[in-house]
Design an enzyme around this catalytic site. Structure first.
Site, PDB file in Angstrom:
ATOM      1  CE  LYS A 153       4.805   3.017  -5.948  1.00 51.31           C
ATOM      2  NZ  LYS A 153       3.679   4.461  -6.206  1.00 51.31           N
TER       3      LYS A 153
ATOM      4  CD  GLU B 129      -3.928  -2.820   7.336  1.00 54.93           C
ATOM      5  OE1 GLU B 129      -4.754  -3.035   7.753  1.00 54.93           O
ATOM      6  OE2 GLU B 129      -3.047  -3.056   8.405  1.00 54.93           O
TER       7      GLU B 129
ATOM      8  CB  CYS C 114     -10.032   0.610   2.017  1.00 49.36           C
ATOM      9  SG  CYS C 114      -9.526   1.824   4.017  1.00 49.36           S
TER      10      CYS C 114
ATOM     11  CD  GLU D 151     -12.292  -2.125  -2.756  1.00 49.16           C
ATOM     12  OE1 GLU D 151     -10.900  -1.919  -3.411  1.00 49.16           O
ATOM     13  OE2 GLU D 151     -11.615  -1.123  -1.353  1.00 49.16           O
TER      14      GLU D 151
HETATM   15  P1  NDP Z   1      -3.093  -0.363  -5.770  1.00 49.07           P
HETATM   16  O1  NDP Z   1      -3.193  -1.619  -5.188  1.00 49.07           O
HETATM   17  O2  NDP Z   1      -2.855  -0.077  -7.619  1.00 49.07           O
HETATM   18  O3  NDP Z   1      -1.390   0.444  -5.618  1.00 49.07           O
HETATM   19  C1  NDP Z   1      -1.374   1.195  -4.490  1.00 49.07           C
HETATM   20  C2  NDP Z   1       0.470   1.521  -3.741  1.00 49.07           C
HETATM   21  O4  NDP Z   1       0.691   0.166  -4.380  1.00 49.07           O
HETATM   22  C3  NDP Z   1       0.648   2.828  -4.990  1.00 49.07           C
HETATM   23  O5  NDP Z   1       1.955   3.120  -4.315  1.00 49.07           O
HETATM   24  C4  NDP Z   1       1.226   1.996  -6.393  1.00 49.07           C
HETATM   25  O6  NDP Z   1       1.611   2.656  -7.284  1.00 49.07           O
HETATM   26  C5  NDP Z   1       2.048   0.969  -5.649  1.00 49.07           C
HETATM   27  N1  NDP Z   1       2.093  -0.581  -6.536  1.00 49.07           N
HETATM   28  C6  NDP Z   1       0.813  -0.712  -7.709  1.00 49.07           C
HETATM   29  N2  NDP Z   1       1.456  -1.686  -8.306  1.00 49.07           N
HETATM   30  C7  NDP Z   1       2.486  -2.430  -7.721  1.00 49.07           C
HETATM   31  C8  NDP Z   1       3.080  -3.768  -7.518  1.00 49.07           C
HETATM   32  N3  NDP Z   1       3.355  -4.226  -8.841  1.00 49.07           N
HETATM   33  N4  NDP Z   1       4.635  -4.118  -6.319  1.00 49.07           N
HETATM   34  C9  NDP Z   1       4.165  -2.533  -5.780  1.00 49.07           C
HETATM   35  N5  NDP Z   1       3.520  -1.776  -5.319  1.00 49.07           N
HETATM   36  C10 NDP Z   1       2.634  -1.078  -6.417  1.00 49.07           C
HETATM   37  O7  NDP Z   1      -4.286   0.373  -5.105  1.00 49.07           O
HETATM   38  P2  NDP Z   1      -4.593   1.699  -5.115  1.00 49.07           P
HETATM   39  O8  NDP Z   1      -3.235   2.634  -5.272  1.00 49.07           O
HETATM   40  O9  NDP Z   1      -6.027   1.235  -6.469  1.00 49.07           O
HETATM   41  O10 NDP Z   1      -5.725   1.872  -3.868  1.00 49.07           O
HETATM   42  C11 NDP Z   1      -6.871   1.714  -3.909  1.00 49.07           C
HETATM   43  C12 NDP Z   1      -6.792  -0.062  -3.149  1.00 49.07           C
HETATM   44  O11 NDP Z   1      -6.591   0.086  -1.817  1.00 49.07           O
HETATM   45  C13 NDP Z   1      -8.472  -0.206  -2.725  1.00 49.07           C
HETATM   46  O12 NDP Z   1      -8.411  -1.466  -2.784  1.00 49.07           O
HETATM   47  C14 NDP Z   1      -8.303   0.005  -0.926  1.00 49.07           C
HETATM   48  O13 NDP Z   1      -9.570  -0.962  -1.101  1.00 49.07           O
HETATM   49  C15 NDP Z   1      -7.116  -0.413  -0.837  1.00 49.07           C
HETATM   50  N6  NDP Z   1      -7.032   0.721   0.210  1.00 49.07           N
HETATM   51  C16 NDP Z   1      -7.133   0.260   1.570  1.00 49.07           C
HETATM   52  C17 NDP Z   1      -7.000   0.715   2.930  1.00 49.07           C
HETATM   53  C18 NDP Z   1      -6.909  -0.117   4.161  1.00 49.07           C
HETATM   54  O14 NDP Z   1      -6.303   0.595   5.259  1.00 49.07           O
HETATM   55  N7  NDP Z   1      -7.095  -1.439   4.108  1.00 49.07           N
HETATM   56  C19 NDP Z   1      -6.758   2.047   2.875  1.00 49.07           C
HETATM   57  C20 NDP Z   1      -6.924   2.629   2.230  1.00 49.07           C
HETATM   58  C21 NDP Z   1      -6.727   2.264   0.149  1.00 49.07           C
HETATM   59  P3  NDP Z   1       0.680   3.273  -8.216  1.00 49.07           P
HETATM   60  O15 NDP Z   1      -0.042   3.561  -7.744  1.00 49.07           O
HETATM   61  O16 NDP Z   1       1.723   4.113  -8.725  1.00 49.07           O
HETATM   62  O17 NDP Z   1       0.614   2.132  -9.485  1.00 49.07           O
END
Ligand code: NDP
Length: 483
Positions: free
Chosen positions: A175, A250, A284, A386
């Site tokens: 997804k 992550e 991130c 963040e």
């Molecule tokens: P989100 O947590 O909002 O979303 C990440 C993924 O989870 C998306 O595909 C999202 O779908 C999905 N999602 C959202 N809500 C749910 C739920 N309740 N159950 C299951 N899946 C869900 O993060 P962001 O997309 O906003 O990404 C940014 C964040 O990711 C930052 O905090 C960043 O630091 C972190 N990140 C961490 C990395 C690492 O390696 N540690 C690397 C890159 C980013 P949808 O977008 O469709 O809502």
């Protein structure tokens, strides 16, 4: 490209609309306009994908690792052939500079597939000889696993998870983020040509709170690899652990860049700048808190602000652009909210601090000036939470102990970079910082074999190299009497 700009799911080898027939809009953040439609998938789509994956599981797991690698390498080659198309699509979907997509996002996505195709061939068990027994271990795929990835490095992180899941012999429900689904969709259109048996690779698009949550609680998905925000990660961990799923997380970061007074000056300045603003600060691993030794603080502040203010922000399709649009209006508003908060907390905005209105094609796009803030306490919310945008704070420190204390003063522990010419200091500081990775005199340099992940609120588990393959497999011991 999506037919009639409608993105489709890939389920059981077929590109299919969502069962409900419902779609929602997908915006180009550089122009602030909807340009394609995303399937609003639900449990029906997920059940169909899981059924297809279950059916395909015996075929894929029993295929020799070399043959699986060949299919993955075919996919990598097909993306490579369309590299420019993928780079442009990523740029439009995310708002990041085209140059970044060309040089980092798409090449690294191809490299992820190739790297894990090879690594999958190297998975080995162990042997244990004792007086009375001889045991060996087998690493076996789960069957069906899921990956959930974010919007900041859309195809790069999508493939970073997908590739080890496939290479270790699993069928996958993947997804992508609803905010940046396009390149995952484009990849899915190449699966058949690459030679994936139907049902091995399933891509289900839709809203995180709906289809993401459904994936998390699905009884036939025993392992989930997630990259995203800490709040979402905690939710997935909660549901996953109640159902005894294996979960890799992550999550977010609030990473320190630490500049000692003996650092190579230009390299440290440029390194801090890249770490702060690459991808609009939406990585991130970005260094969003720059800790500078007091003896060079004023000089650093002056030169850093000059460089930050000179960053070319604008149309991400233009070659000269260093900083494009942030990913959405909602995210822009969140970042601007944090800049307001920083001022309320007593911060001094040294440069930037506002939405930037770009002339021409991008006049309604979501751009933010590179923003540098100082005069804030380390404990304030701006320095603890963040922000995930082109916003950095500067903090002075006296000595090594204070630098380490400041570095470790947030709930996060993902990454740090340390700039010093003293090898001894670099070793000491690296050992004392609570983070999954510490770069010395560099930033974001990656060897895909190394463990990758965060401490504290930045995650659970490690990805990278064999660890990712281990995550997607169950280890079994076979024991027999010694001969
Ligand atoms: P989100 O947590 O909002 O979303 C990440 C993924 O989870 C998306 O595909 C999202 O779908 C999905 N999602 C959202 N809500 C749910 C739920 N309740 N159950 C299951 N899946 C869900 O993060 P962001 O997309 O906003 O990404 C940014 C964040 O990711 C930052 O905090 C960043 O630091 C972190 N990140 C961490 C990395 C690492 O390696 N540690 C690397 C890159 C980013 P949808 O977008 O469709 O809502």
């Amino acid at each position: 490209m999506a037919q009639g700009n409608k993105i489709l799911n890939l389920i059981g080898g077929e590109l299919a609309p969502p069962a409900s027939g419902d779609y929602f809009g997908n915006e180009d953040p550089a122009i602030g306009q909807i340009y394609s439609e995303v399937p609003d998938s639900d449990e029906k789509d997920l059940d169909a994908a899981v059924d297809a994956a279950e059916k395909a599981a015996p075929v894929w797991r029993n295929m020799p690792a070399e043959s699986r690698a060949q299919v993955m390498n075919n996919l990598a080659a097909l993306i490579e052939k369309r590299q420019e198309e993928f780079a442009r699509a990523e740029c439009v979907d995310n708002g990041k500079p085209l140059s970044l997509c060309r040089n980092i996002d798409i090449p690294r996505s191809i490299a992820n597939l190739r790297f894990f195709a090879e690594a999958g061939k190297e998975m080995e068990g162990e042997t244990f000889r004792a007086e009375k027994s001889f045991s060996y271990t087998l690493r076996q795929p789960f069957g069906v696993v899921a990956t959930i990835s974010p919007w900041n490095l859309p195809l790069l992180l999508f493939t970073w998870k997908l590739a080890p899941a496939l290479a270790s012999g699993n069928c996958v429900i993947a997804k992508p983020s609803e905010i940046t689904p396009m390149t995952a969709y484009m990849l899915s259109t190449l699966a058949e040509e690459a030679g994936f048996p139907k049902g091995v690779l399933n891509v289900v698009h839709g809203r995180g709170a709906k289809i993401g949550a459904a994936i998390t609680r699905h009884p036939k998905i025993p392992a989930i690899s997630f990259t995203g925000g800490t709040v979402t990660g905690k939710e997935i961990y909660g549901t996953g652990s109640r159902l005894l799923k294996k979960v890799s997380l992550e999550l977010g970061g609030k990473n320190p860049t630490i500049i000692f007074d003996d650092a190579k000056w230009d390299a440290a300045l440029k390194g801090a700048l890249a770490s702060a603003f690459t991808n609009q600060g939406q990585i991130c691993l970005c260094g969003s808190r720059i800790l500078v030794q007091q003896t060079v603080y004023e000089r650093f502040r002056e030169e850093f602000v000059e460089l930050a203010a000179a960053q070319k922000v604008g149309d991400p399709l233009e070659d000269a652009t260093a900083q494009g649009a942030v990913v959405s209006r909602a995210h822009m508003d969140k970042i601007l909210g944090y800049i307001n908060l920083a001022q309320e907390e007593g911060g001094d905005i040294l440069c930037g601090g506002r939405r930037l209105f770009v002339k021409g094609r991008c006049k309604q796009g979501y751009f933010i000036e590179p923003t540098v803030i100082d005069q804030l306490e380390a404990s304030c919310r701006t320095n603890q939470e963040e922000i995930f945008g082109p916003v950095v704070t500067l903090l002075p420190f006296a000595d090594e102990d204070e630098a380490v204390a400041l570095a470790n003063s947030t709930p996060y522990g993902l990454a740090a970079s340390v700039w010093t010419e003293s090898k001894e200091r670099a070793r000491n500081v690296a050992a004392r910082i609570d983070s999954g990775i510490v770069w010395v005199n560099c930033w974001n340099l990656r060897d895909l074999r190394t463990p990758f992940g965060g401490m504290k609120n930045s995650g659970v588990g490690r990805e990278g190299g064999l660890r990712a393959l281990e995550f997607f497999t169950e280890e079994k011991t076979v024991c027999q009497p010694a001969a």
